[in-house]
Design a protein around this motif. Structure first.
Motif, mmCIF file in Angstrom:
data_model
loop_
_atom_site.group_PDB
_atom_site.id
_atom_site.type_symbol
_atom_site.label_atom_id
_atom_site.label_comp_id
_atom_site.label_asym_id
_atom_site.label_seq_id
_atom_site.Cartn_x
_atom_site.Cartn_y
_atom_site.Cartn_z
ATOM 1 N N SER A 30 0.672 -1.194 -0.229
ATOM 2 C CA SER A 30 -0.147 0.007 0.133
ATOM 3 C C SER A 30 1.028 1.212 0.053
ATOM 4 O O SER A 30 0.416 2.237 -0.240
ATOM 5 C CB SER A 30 -1.100 -0.050 1.396
ATOM 6 O OG SER A 30 -0.090 0.036 2.502
ATOM 7 N N GLY A 31 2.086 1.062 0.239
ATOM 8 C CA GLY A 31 2.812 2.314 0.069
ATOM 9 C C GLY A 31 3.841 2.431 -1.078
ATOM 10 O O GLY A 31 4.855 3.176 -1.057
ATOM 11 N N TYR A 32 3.672 1.612 -2.086
ATOM 12 C CA TYR A 32 4.317 1.445 -3.351
ATOM 13 C C TYR A 32 3.399 2.107 -4.365
ATOM 14 O O TYR A 32 2.299 1.784 -4.462
ATOM 15 C CB TYR A 32 4.617 0.042 -3.613
ATOM 16 C CG TYR A 32 5.722 -0.474 -3.020
ATOM 17 C CD1 TYR A 32 6.244 -0.446 -1.685
ATOM 18 C CD2 TYR A 32 6.854 -1.003 -3.654
ATOM 19 C CE1 TYR A 32 6.973 -0.926 -0.991
ATOM 20 C CE2 TYR A 32 7.973 -1.669 -3.312
ATOM 21 C CZ TYR A 32 8.000 -1.500 -1.846
ATOM 22 O OH TYR A 32 9.520 -2.100 -1.313
ATOM 23 N N THR A 33 4.146 2.860 -5.262
ATOM 24 C CA THR A 33 3.828 3.166 -6.508
ATOM 25 C C THR A 33 3.948 1.727 -7.393
ATOM 26 O O THR A 33 5.081 1.221 -7.389
ATOM 27 C CB THR A 33 4.730 4.365 -7.156
ATOM 28 O OG1 THR A 33 4.655 5.510 -6.524
ATOM 29 C CG2 THR A 33 4.318 4.520 -8.698
ATOM 30 N N MET A 34 2.829 1.561 -8.197
ATOM 31 C CA MET A 34 2.997 0.284 -8.997
ATOM 32 C C MET A 34 2.956 0.605 -10.398
ATOM 33 O O MET A 34 2.314 1.904 -10.832
ATOM 34 C CB MET A 34 1.897 -0.507 -8.558
ATOM 35 C CG MET A 34 1.937 -1.285 -7.218
ATOM 36 S SD MET A 34 3.321 -1.883 -6.759
ATOM 37 C CE MET A 34 3.298 -3.549 -7.861
ATOM 38 N N GLY A 35 3.367 -0.229 -11.295
ATOM 39 C CA GLY A 35 3.077 0.243 -12.557
ATOM 40 C C GLY A 35 3.374 -1.137 -13.635
ATOM 41 O O GLY A 35 3.576 -2.019 -13.131
ATOM 42 N N TRP A 36 3.159 -0.800 -14.808
ATOM 43 C CA TRP A 36 3.500 -1.679 -15.941
ATOM 44 C C TRP A 36 4.583 -1.022 -16.953
ATOM 45 O O TRP A 36 4.392 0.127 -17.369
ATOM 46 C CB TRP A 36 2.182 -2.229 -16.598
ATOM 47 C CG TRP A 36 1.405 -2.708 -15.799
ATOM 48 C CD1 TRP A 36 0.203 -2.544 -15.150
ATOM 49 C CD2 TRP A 36 1.201 -4.386 -15.575
ATOM 50 N NE1 TRP A 36 -0.161 -3.400 -14.098
ATOM 51 C CE2 TRP A 36 0.314 -4.481 -14.683
ATOM 52 C CE3 TRP A 36 2.357 -5.435 -16.088
ATOM 53 C CZ2 TRP A 36 -0.053 -5.750 -14.208
ATOM 54 C CZ3 TRP A 36 1.596 -6.681 -15.666
ATOM 55 C CH2 TRP A 36 0.699 -6.748 -14.713
ATOM 56 N N PHE A 37 5.430 -1.917 -17.452
ATOM 57 C CA PHE A 37 6.415 -1.457 -18.698
ATOM 58 C C PHE A 37 6.341 -2.714 -19.413
ATOM 59 O O PHE A 37 5.783 -3.651 -19.192
ATOM 60 C CB PHE A 37 7.786 -1.277 -17.940
ATOM 61 C CG PHE A 37 8.029 -0.314 -17.186
ATOM 62 C CD1 PHE A 37 7.502 -0.008 -15.864
ATOM 63 C CD2 PHE A 37 8.665 0.856 -17.790
ATOM 64 C CE1 PHE A 37 7.426 1.063 -15.100
ATOM 65 C CE2 PHE A 37 8.921 2.300 -16.874
ATOM 66 C CZ PHE A 37 8.398 2.163 -15.633
ATOM 67 N N ARG A 38 6.678 -2.440 -20.701
ATOM 68 C CA ARG A 38 6.642 -3.422 -21.634
ATOM 69 C C ARG A 38 7.924 -3.498 -22.406
ATOM 70 O O ARG A 38 8.645 -2.250 -22.495
ATOM 71 C CB ARG A 38 5.619 -3.445 -22.434
ATOM 72 C CG ARG A 38 5.231 -2.246 -23.600
ATOM 73 C CD ARG A 38 3.962 -2.230 -24.153
ATOM 74 N NE ARG A 38 4.221 -0.885 -25.112
ATOM 75 C CZ ARG A 38 2.836 -0.648 -25.441
ATOM 76 N NH1 ARG A 38 1.731 -1.362 -25.548
ATOM 77 N NH2 ARG A 38 2.893 0.403 -26.733
ATOM 78 N N GLN A 39 8.279 -4.525 -23.092
ATOM 79 C CA GLN A 39 9.566 -4.838 -23.951
ATOM 80 C C GLN A 39 9.136 -5.678 -25.435
ATOM 81 O O GLN A 39 8.902 -6.790 -24.909
ATOM 82 C CB GLN A 39 10.629 -5.204 -23.202
ATOM 83 C CG GLN A 39 12.115 -5.039 -23.987
ATOM 84 C CD GLN A 39 13.458 -5.566 -23.065
ATOM 85 O OE1 GLN A 39 12.992 -5.990 -22.059
ATOM 86 N NE2 GLN A 39 14.520 -5.072 -23.540
ATOM 87 N N ALA A 40 9.081 -5.021 -26.371
ATOM 88 C CA ALA A 40 8.841 -5.683 -27.636
ATOM 89 C C ALA A 40 10.062 -6.258 -28.007
ATOM 90 O O ALA A 40 11.436 -5.647 -27.750
ATOM 91 C CB ALA A 40 8.334 -4.810 -28.853
ATOM 92 N N SER A 41 10.187 -7.222 -28.678
ATOM 93 C CA SER A 41 11.409 -7.922 -29.352
ATOM 94 C C SER A 41 12.347 -6.918 -30.261
ATOM 95 O O SER A 41 11.892 -6.065 -31.001
ATOM 96 C CB SER A 41 11.004 -9.165 -30.168
ATOM 97 O OG SER A 41 12.323 -9.642 -30.787
ATOM 98 N N GLY A 42 13.686 -6.825 -29.405
ATOM 99 C CA GLY A 42 14.584 -5.963 -30.182
ATOM 100 C C GLY A 42 14.459 -4.626 -29.928
ATOM 101 O O GLY A 42 15.331 -3.651 -30.756
ATOM 102 N N GLY A 98 7.220 -2.078 -9.102
ATOM 103 C CA GLY A 98 6.852 -1.459 -7.966
ATOM 104 C C GLY A 98 8.212 -0.886 -7.222
ATOM 105 O O GLY A 98 8.966 -1.299 -7.167
ATOM 106 N N GLU A 99 7.861 0.017 -6.599
ATOM 107 C CA GLU A 99 8.691 0.935 -5.862
ATOM 108 C C GLU A 99 8.222 1.601 -4.883
ATOM 109 O O GLU A 99 7.185 2.192 -4.918
ATOM 110 C CB GLU A 99 9.612 1.709 -6.776
ATOM 111 C CG GLU A 99 8.988 3.006 -7.371
ATOM 112 C CD GLU A 99 10.038 3.372 -8.364
ATOM 113 O OE1 GLU A 99 10.816 2.592 -9.316
ATOM 114 O OE2 GLU A 99 10.216 4.524 -8.412
ATOM 115 N N PRO A 100 8.979 1.930 -3.943
ATOM 116 C CA PRO A 100 8.372 2.730 -2.647
ATOM 117 C C PRO A 100 7.952 4.216 -3.280
ATOM 118 O O PRO A 100 9.019 4.732 -4.062
ATOM 119 C CB PRO A 100 9.658 2.874 -1.605
ATOM 120 C CG PRO A 100 10.339 1.670 -1.789
ATOM 121 C CD PRO A 100 10.310 1.560 -3.406
ATOM 122 N N SER A 101 7.130 4.850 -2.666
ATOM 123 C CA SER A 101 6.173 6.041 -3.364
ATOM 124 C C SER A 101 7.425 7.227 -2.618
ATOM 125 O O SER A 101 7.808 7.114 -1.600
ATOM 126 C CB SER A 101 5.157 6.286 -2.700
ATOM 127 O OG SER A 101 4.791 7.752 -3.359
#
Length: 125
Positions: A30-42, A98-101
């Motif tokens: 509950s104290g973390y900023t959460m997110g999504w990242f993506r990596q396409a091939s290459g 995720g990382e501490p806010s």
């Protein structure tokens, strides 16, 4: 230590939808900023979306704005990414982050970030 486990990836036709889930271990979710990242091939890993600890603030990459929605349920230690109107260019491995806010939401991951193992999303044309 925080462990992140993603699920929900798969193969979908263009225009379809998928929902990714990420469950976090530990009592500090509950104290973390959460997110999504993506990596396409290459390609390099890129920012997709992030959400503040309370869920009250969200930030999106321009390429997904209006199509993707990030949300979280703190009592379940879970963050979601609802992906609608998917395009072939959304094909990538999607990573939960995720990382501490710090009080602000950056589009760049911090050195103190935790990462999931990734889940493959493939959008066919």
């Amino acid at each position: 230590q925080v462990q992140l486990v993603e699920s929900g990836g798969g193969l979908v036709q263009a225009g379809g939808s998928l929902r990714l889930s990420c469950v976090a271990s530990g009592r500090t979710f509950s104290g973390y900023t959460m997110g999504w990242f993506r990596q396409a091939s290459g390609k390099e890993r890129e920012f997709v979306a992030r959400i503040s600890p309370s869920g009250g603030t969200t930030v999106y990459a321009d390429s997904v704005k209006g199509r993707f929605t990030i949300s979280r349920v703190n009592v379940k230690n879970t963050v979601y990414l609802q992906m609608n109107s998917l395009k072939p260019e959304d094909t990538a491995v999607y990573y939960c982050n995720g990382e501490p806010s710090s009080g602000t939401i950056s589009r760049r991951p911090g050195l103190n970030s935790y990462w999931g193992q990734g889940t493959q999303v493939t959008v066919s044309s």
